[in-house]
Write a protein that holds these residues in place. Structure first.
Motif: not given
Length: 171
Positions: A45, A112, A102, A108
């Motif tokens: 992250k 997802h 993040e 990411d």
């Protein structure tokens, strides 16, 4: 006269070409699965600092909702400024500055995709992939003649894999 293909040969062919077709998505699931193992830590992250203006005079629960942080706890309040572990909120002006951890853009997107829900637009692709993996499991039993030594040895590995899966599920 054309010879009829055996079920074993058909399964081998389907297994082979479906495997080639799904190689990319299997890599996506493998990478995102590894990344998801570390979701409770900051591994992979980046820290992103966010500055924006919210409505003034928000309560702590409203602030938590506005910055999308369910665990937000105000540690102190001084002169209309609320301090929380990730940043500050000026209740007079509505200015908020906070940091957020993040994943990089591509990781990411991968995670997802891995965690898709039935409300996501392409959830049916995840169902297709799951069914394809189930097909791989079933079709692998048609790869070798059941009376062959390699098949019998393979059944020992199957038993070992089932035992390992049960251990992982219940430990």
């Amino acid at each position: 006269m054309a010879r009829k293909k055996s079920t074993s040969l058909k399964m081998r062919i389907l297994h082979r070409y479906l495997g080639f077709f799904l190689a990319g998505i299997m890599a996506v699931y493998a990478i995102s699965g590894i990344v998801l193992i570390f979701r409770d830590s900051d591994t992979f992250k980046n820290t992103v600092v966010i500055e924006k203006t919210l409505d003034p005079n928000l309560s702590a629960p409203s602030l938590a909702k506005a910055v999308n942080n369910k665990r937000l706890k105000v540690t102190k309040e001084e002169g209309g400024v609320l301090y929380f572990s990730e940043g500050t909120y000026n209740s007079n002006t509505g200015a908020v500055v906070y940091s957020k951890k993040e994943l990089p853009f591509i990781l990411d997107k991968l995670t997802h995709f891995h965690k898709a829900k039935s409300g996501d637009p392409l959830y049916f692709l995840n169902i297709f992939f799951g069914l394809s993996l189930l097909f791989f499991v079933v079709s692998s039993f048609w790869m070798f003649i059941p009376s062959s030594p390699i098949y019998r040895k393979g059944m020992l590995f199957v038993a070992g894999g089932i035992v390992l899966a049960l251990i992982l599920l219940f430990v």
